[in-house]
Scaffold this active site. Structure first.
Site, PDB file in Angstrom:
ATOM      1  N   GLY A  48       0.783  -1.233   0.000  1.00 39.85           N
ATOM      2  CA  GLY A  48       0.000   0.000   0.000  1.00 39.85           C
ATOM      3  C   GLY A  48       0.815   1.284   0.000  1.00 39.85           C
ATOM      4  O   GLY A  48       0.390   2.293  -0.543  1.00 39.85           O
ATOM      5  N   GLU A  82       4.155   4.399   5.936  1.00 41.06           N
ATOM      6  CA  GLU A  82       2.964   3.545   5.801  1.00 41.06           C
ATOM      7  C   GLU A  82       1.916   4.244   4.951  1.00 41.06           C
ATOM      8  O   GLU A  82       1.894   5.468   4.868  1.00 41.06           O
ATOM      9  CB  GLU A  82       2.358   3.316   7.199  1.00 41.06           C
ATOM     10  CG  GLU A  82       2.784   2.034   7.883  1.00 41.06           C
ATOM     11  CD  GLU A  82       2.009   0.816   7.408  1.00 41.06           C
ATOM     12  OE1 GLU A  82       1.399   0.862   6.324  1.00 41.06           O
ATOM     13  OE2 GLU A  82       2.023  -0.194   8.129  1.00 41.06           O
ATOM     14  N   ASP A  83       1.027   3.467   4.372  1.00 39.74           N
ATOM     15  CA  ASP A  83      -0.099   4.052   3.637  1.00 39.74           C
ATOM     16  C   ASP A  83      -1.192   4.528   4.592  1.00 39.74           C
ATOM     17  O   ASP A  83      -1.701   5.629   4.490  1.00 39.74           O
ATOM     18  CB  ASP A  83      -0.665   3.043   2.631  1.00 39.74           C
ATOM     19  CG  ASP A  83      -1.023   1.685   3.242  1.00 39.74           C
ATOM     20  OD1 ASP A  83      -0.689   1.437   4.425  1.00 39.74           O
ATOM     21  OD2 ASP A  83      -1.630   0.853   2.543  1.00 39.74           O
ATOM     22  N   ASP A 120      -5.028   2.118  10.552  1.00 39.63           N
ATOM     23  CA  ASP A 120      -6.457   1.883  10.768  1.00 39.63           C
ATOM     24  C   ASP A 120      -6.635   1.486  12.245  1.00 39.63           C
ATOM     25  O   ASP A 120      -6.744   2.342  13.112  1.00 39.63           O
ATOM     26  CB  ASP A 120      -6.888   0.792   9.784  1.00 39.63           C
ATOM     27  CG  ASP A 120      -8.360   0.428   9.830  1.00 39.63           C
ATOM     28  OD1 ASP A 120      -9.049   0.846  10.774  1.00 39.63           O
ATOM     29  OD2 ASP A 120      -8.828  -0.282   8.929  1.00 39.63           O
ATOM     30  N   LYS A 141      -7.017   6.707  10.596  1.00 44.85           N
ATOM     31  CA  LYS A 141      -8.443   6.651  10.955  1.00 44.85           C
ATOM     32  C   LYS A 141      -8.525   6.713  12.479  1.00 44.85           C
ATOM     33  O   LYS A 141      -8.525   5.658  13.140  1.00 44.85           O
ATOM     34  CB  LYS A 141      -9.067   5.333  10.477  1.00 44.85           C
ATOM     35  CG  LYS A 141      -9.091   5.124   8.974  1.00 44.85           C
ATOM     36  CD  LYS A 141      -9.787   3.795   8.649  1.00 44.85           C
ATOM     37  CE  LYS A 141      -9.660   3.427   7.194  1.00 44.85           C
ATOM     38  NZ  LYS A 141     -10.193   2.085   6.880  1.00 44.85           N
ATOM     39  N   PHE A 195     -13.815   2.902   4.454  1.00 45.19           N
ATOM     40  CA  PHE A 195     -12.890   2.128   3.632  1.00 45.19           C
ATOM     41  C   PHE A 195     -12.496   2.946   2.403  1.00 45.19           C
ATOM     42  O   PHE A 195     -13.344   3.460   1.693  1.00 45.19           O
ATOM     43  CB  PHE A 195     -13.520   0.796   3.220  1.00 45.19           C
ATOM     44  CG  PHE A 195     -12.564  -0.072   2.475  1.00 45.19           C
ATOM     45  CD1 PHE A 195     -11.540  -0.724   3.154  1.00 45.19           C
ATOM     46  CD2 PHE A 195     -12.654  -0.228   1.099  1.00 45.19           C
ATOM     47  CE1 PHE A 195     -10.620  -1.511   2.470  1.00 45.19           C
ATOM     48  CE2 PHE A 195     -11.735  -1.005   0.402  1.00 45.19           C
ATOM     49  CZ  PHE A 195     -10.724  -1.654   1.098  1.00 45.19           C
ATOM     50  N   VAL A 196     -11.187   3.044   2.170  1.00 45.39           N
ATOM     51  CA  VAL A 196     -10.696   3.867   1.064  1.00 45.39           C
ATOM     52  C   VAL A 196      -9.801   3.076   0.103  1.00 45.39           C
ATOM     53  O   VAL A 196      -9.191   2.076   0.496  1.00 45.39           O
ATOM     54  CB  VAL A 196      -9.920   5.107   1.584  1.00 45.39           C
ATOM     55  CG1 VAL A 196     -10.841   6.084   2.271  1.00 45.39           C
ATOM     56  CG2 VAL A 196      -8.777   4.706   2.517  1.00 45.39           C
ATOM     57  N   ASP A 244      -5.723  -0.595  -1.878  1.00 46.22           N
ATOM     58  CA  ASP A 244      -6.494  -1.477  -2.756  1.00 46.22           C
ATOM     59  C   ASP A 244      -7.798  -1.965  -2.163  1.00 46.22           C
ATOM     60  O   ASP A 244      -7.990  -1.955  -0.945  1.00 46.22           O
ATOM     61  CB  ASP A 244      -5.665  -2.716  -3.092  1.00 46.22           C
ATOM     62  CG  ASP A 244      -5.601  -3.689  -1.914  1.00 46.22           C
ATOM     63  OD1 ASP A 244      -5.150  -3.268  -0.831  1.00 46.22           O
ATOM     64  OD2 ASP A 244      -6.018  -4.843  -2.062  1.00 46.22           O
ATOM     65  N   ARG A 278      -5.123   0.389  -6.789  1.00 45.00           N
ATOM     66  CA  ARG A 278      -3.853   0.953  -6.286  1.00 45.00           C
ATOM     67  C   ARG A 278      -3.313   2.036  -7.220  1.00 45.00           C
ATOM     68  O   ARG A 278      -2.582   2.922  -6.813  1.00 45.00           O
ATOM     69  CB  ARG A 278      -2.777  -0.139  -6.157  1.00 45.00           C
ATOM     70  CG  ARG A 278      -3.068  -1.187  -5.100  1.00 45.00           C
ATOM     71  CD  ARG A 278      -1.803  -2.007  -4.855  1.00 45.00           C
ATOM     72  NE  ARG A 278      -2.060  -3.236  -4.126  1.00 45.00           N
ATOM     73  CZ  ARG A 278      -2.148  -3.330  -2.801  1.00 45.00           C
ATOM     74  NH1 ARG A 278      -2.014  -2.260  -2.060  1.00 45.00           N
ATOM     75  NH2 ARG A 278      -2.367  -4.495  -2.222  1.00 45.00           N
TER      76      ARG A 278
END
Ligand code: IMP
Length: 179
Positions: free
Chosen positions: A47, A102-103, A106, A134, A156-157, A163, A169
């Site tokens: 990610g 990091e992407d 969560d 988040k 959720f994104v 992805d 992606r």
């Protein structure tokens, strides 16, 4: 803009322009904060690949870049709390100032897992940068999380590296799932 990815509908949440602006600002901060050292930047795949690539282009101080690969979602839209390590870090980080990219954070379980694992390798310092956070989903406080691109709701994104079932992606914007 609306998008269909596999069986789910999405709409634009953060545009590519906004991402670019934020990435530049984080780059400025990193250049300042790490100017007295040569940081070892660790991008977390899959990610984080686009964010890492764009961010390191804004890093103008001497630095090293490496990658690790973790998986924790397994194609769904909620965290499974199970973490799979696909590519281990092959380099020695002892005594280094490490910056993890990091992407998204969560629940925070993946970040926590990676940080605890890297701490055992005795870096001089450990700092984390995440494009997205988040806050409402966070289950663990991540003290090392110093740079955050955007705080988003518990949604959720996809896009810009993130992805849904390995799709999306490549999208330049970030999209959120519509109900
Ligand atoms: P955590 O362990 O619950 O913090 O989740 C972290 C990982 O789950 C991230 O590195 C992503 O790969 C994935 N993830 C979390 N939220 C999303 C999302 O909204 N879309 C896509 N992937 C996500």
């Amino acid at each position: 803009m609306k998008k269909q990815i596999a069986d789910l509908g999405f709409e634009t949440l953060i545009t590519a322009d906004k991402i670019e602006e934020r990435v530049k600002a984080i780059g400025v901060q990193i250049n300042e904060d790490f100017k007295d050292t040569v940081p070892l930047i660790i991008g977390v795949l899959n990610g984080g690949f686009l964010f890492t690539a764009d961010l390191i282009k804004q890093v103008t101080i001497p630095c090293e870049i490496n990658f690790t690969k973790l998986a924790s979602y397994y194609g769904g839209t909620t965290s499974t709390l199970k973490i799979r390590e696909d590519i281990d870090l092959s380099i020695d980080i002892k005594g280094r100032d490490v910056l993890i990219i990091e992407d998204i954070v969560d629940t925070g379980n993946t970040a926590h897992y990676l940080i605890e694992k890297l701490k055992l390798k005795e870096p001089a310092s450990l700092t984390m940068c995440s494009l997205l956070l988040k806050p409402a989903a966070l289950q663990k406080k991540i003290e090392e999380l110093k740079y955050i691109g955007f705080e988003i709701g518990n949604e959720f994104v996809v896009g810009y590296g993130l992805d849904y079932k390995e799709m999306g992606r490549n999208l330049a914007d970030i999209y959120k799932k519509v109900n």
